[in-house]
Design an enzyme around this catalytic site. Structure first.
Site, PDB file in Angstrom:
ATOM      1  N   ASP A   4       0.840  -1.090  -0.138  1.00 32.89           N
ATOM      2  CA  ASP A   4       0.032  -0.017  -0.028  1.00 32.89           C
ATOM      3  C   ASP A   4       0.863   1.331  -0.074  1.00 32.89           C
ATOM      4  O   ASP A   4       1.146   1.996   0.999  1.00 32.89           O
ATOM      5  CB  ASP A   4      -0.937   0.005   1.168  1.00 32.89           C
ATOM      6  CG  ASP A   4      -1.802   1.136   1.425  1.00 32.89           C
ATOM      7  OD1 ASP A   4      -2.110   1.914   0.413  1.00 32.89           O
ATOM      8  OD2 ASP A   4      -2.260   1.566   2.385  1.00 32.89           O
TER       9      ASP A   4
ATOM     10  N   LYS B 145       0.440   3.782  -2.551  1.00 39.24           N
ATOM     11  CA  LYS B 145      -0.439   4.846  -3.250  1.00 39.24           C
ATOM     12  C   LYS B 145       0.541   5.579  -4.199  1.00 39.24           C
ATOM     13  O   LYS B 145       0.567   6.865  -4.022  1.00 39.24           O
ATOM     14  CB  LYS B 145      -0.908   5.898  -2.167  1.00 39.24           C
ATOM     15  CG  LYS B 145      -2.030   5.047  -1.133  1.00 39.24           C
ATOM     16  CD  LYS B 145      -2.430   5.935  -0.133  1.00 39.24           C
ATOM     17  CE  LYS B 145      -3.305   5.250   0.746  1.00 39.24           C
ATOM     18  NZ  LYS B 145      -2.575   4.365   1.847  1.00 39.24           N
TER      19      LYS B 145
ATOM     20  N   ASP C 118       2.634  10.273  -9.501  1.00 36.18           N
ATOM     21  CA  ASP C 118       3.677  10.635 -10.060  1.00 36.18           C
ATOM     22  C   ASP C 118       3.287  10.626 -11.466  1.00 36.18           C
ATOM     23  O   ASP C 118       2.435  10.363 -11.895  1.00 36.18           O
ATOM     24  CB  ASP C 118       4.975   9.909  -9.671  1.00 36.18           C
ATOM     25  CG  ASP C 118       6.112  10.998  -9.612  1.00 36.18           C
ATOM     26  OD1 ASP C 118       6.200  11.809 -10.518  1.00 36.18           O
ATOM     27  OD2 ASP C 118       6.907  11.049  -8.649  1.00 36.18           O
TER      28      ASP C 118
ATOM     29  N   PRO D  85       3.374   9.625 -15.405  1.00 37.41           N
ATOM     30  CA  PRO D  85       3.173   8.252 -15.827  1.00 37.41           C
ATOM     31  C   PRO D  85       4.446   7.165 -15.848  1.00 37.41           C
ATOM     32  O   PRO D  85       4.266   6.154 -15.292  1.00 37.41           O
ATOM     33  CB  PRO D  85       2.548   8.370 -17.070  1.00 37.41           C
ATOM     34  CG  PRO D  85       1.815   9.625 -17.222  1.00 37.41           C
ATOM     35  CD  PRO D  85       2.874  10.797 -16.369  1.00 37.41           C
ATOM     36  N   ASN D  86       5.441   7.652 -16.279  1.00 36.80           N
ATOM     37  CA  ASN D  86       6.446   6.960 -16.554  1.00 36.80           C
ATOM     38  C   ASN D  86       7.100   6.241 -15.137  1.00 36.80           C
ATOM     39  O   ASN D  86       7.594   5.138 -14.872  1.00 36.80           O
ATOM     40  CB  ASN D  86       7.744   7.582 -17.322  1.00 36.80           C
ATOM     41  CG  ASN D  86       8.750   6.422 -17.526  1.00 36.80           C
ATOM     42  OD1 ASN D  86       8.702   5.519 -18.241  1.00 36.80           O
ATOM     43  ND2 ASN D  86      10.123   6.943 -17.132  1.00 36.80           N
ATOM     44  N   THR D  87       7.197   7.283 -14.016  1.00 39.67           N
ATOM     45  CA  THR D  87       7.686   6.868 -12.790  1.00 39.67           C
ATOM     46  C   THR D  87       6.830   5.816 -12.149  1.00 39.67           C
ATOM     47  O   THR D  87       7.156   5.198 -11.609  1.00 39.67           O
ATOM     48  CB  THR D  87       7.894   8.259 -12.102  1.00 39.67           C
ATOM     49  OG1 THR D  87       8.729   9.106 -12.656  1.00 39.67           O
ATOM     50  CG2 THR D  87       8.310   7.885 -10.955  1.00 39.67           C
TER      51      THR D  87
ATOM     52  N   THR E  65     -10.219   7.568   3.334  1.00 40.36           N
ATOM     53  CA  THR E  65     -11.555   7.639   4.406  1.00 40.36           C
ATOM     54  C   THR E  65     -11.397   8.551   5.720  1.00 40.36           C
ATOM     55  O   THR E  65     -12.444   8.493   6.360  1.00 40.36           O
ATOM     56  CB  THR E  65     -11.671   6.072   4.875  1.00 40.36           C
ATOM     57  OG1 THR E  65     -10.456   5.619   5.772  1.00 40.36           O
ATOM     58  CG2 THR E  65     -11.999   5.233   3.782  1.00 40.36           C
TER      59      THR E  65
ATOM     60  N   GLN F  63     -10.768   7.140  11.506  1.00 40.42           N
ATOM     61  CA  GLN F  63     -11.692   7.087  10.284  1.00 40.42           C
ATOM     62  C   GLN F  63     -12.840   7.674  10.512  1.00 40.42           C
ATOM     63  O   GLN F  63     -13.562   7.378  11.568  1.00 40.42           O
ATOM     64  CB  GLN F  63     -11.634   5.582  10.042  1.00 40.42           C
ATOM     65  CG  GLN F  63     -10.473   4.855  10.136  1.00 40.42           C
ATOM     66  CD  GLN F  63      -9.590   4.892   8.732  1.00 40.42           C
ATOM     67  OE1 GLN F  63     -10.403   5.505   7.774  1.00 40.42           O
ATOM     68  NE2 GLN F  63      -8.427   4.560   8.669  1.00 40.42           N
TER      69      GLN F  63
END
Length: 234
Positions: A60, A62, A65, A67-69, A120, A190
């Site tokens: 996880d 996330k 950045d 697209p290539n990275t 969340t 949460q």
């Protein structure tokens, strides 16, 4: 419902403590999730330690950045052999398509690739503060549709959004739901939470559960109780 919907979120700054907890769990009953803190502290070696104990891992991180990275980052995750990884839907269509394309060479061994919609912990007021003047639910729907258009496997979403997302995006589009608390458990930080049975009934496929299991006096007993609440055999 799949027979292993529970994903235990690990949040430790001590690797030995994490491994001791993992050794008290059953890989037949759950998968594990490692996030930014633990991966930054312990790196790929932690992933190997988890895999050596026969657990599937949700990495996880996330990614968000250019697209290539992001494509290179999800490729690195695939090389680690993780079961699932994620990216931010707000990175846009091109970024998500590049990430999905990067996993094509891995075929059936590719990790599930899902996108984060709205965290969340964020309320409608929080979204307004960053310039998003629509309710969280509406923004989640928009991002989820974009994620499906990009060819990803699913999204992270609150269980409160699951029913409509499942009905509008289809059974095969996976919904991964944090903010899950067994009845009577503390909500923590949460805002939008449900119990495990409520979340499954709403359409969630995978339930991310942390402290109610990891901080329990008997983590395996806590995990087993959740299984029983979901009527999962075993």
């Amino acid at each position: 419902m799949n027979n292993k919907p529970i994903v235990v979120a690990l949040d430790f700054d001590d690797k030995n403590a994490a491994l001791q907890l993992i050794d008290r769990l059953d890989p037949q009953m759950c998968r594990l999730k490692v996030g930014k803190e633990m991966f930054t502290l312990f790196g790929p070696e932690l992933v190997k330690d988890i895999h050596s104990r026969d657990f599937d891992l949700f990495l996880d991180l996330k990614f968000h950045d250019i697209p290539n990275t992001v494509a290179k980052a999800v490729t690195a995750a695939a090389e680690l052999g993780v079961w699932m990884t994620n990216i931010h839907a707000t990175g846009g269509l091109a970024m998500m398509e590049a990430a999905k394309k990067a996993l094509v060479p891995y075929g059936k061994d590719a990790p599930l690739l899902i996108a984060v919609t709205v965290l969340t912990s964020m309320s409608d007021e929080d979204l307004k503060l960053i310039g998003i003047d629509v309710p969280a639910f509406e923004h989640v729907q928009r991002l989820a549709r974009l994620t499906q258009q990009a060819g990803l496997d699913g999204v992270v979403c609150s269980a409160h959004e699951a029913q409509l997302l499942k009905s509008s995006l289809g059974e095969s589009f996976k919904l991964v739901t944090p903010g899950i608390r067994p009845a009577g458990a503390d909500k923590g930080d949460q805002h939008r939470v449900m119990t495990p049975p409520q979340a499954i009934e709403a359409g969630s496929d995978y339930l991310v559960i942390g402290r109610p299991i990891t901080k329990a006096a008997d983590p395996l007993a806590a995990l087993t109780a959740i299984h029983q609440s979901l009527s999962i055999p075993g």
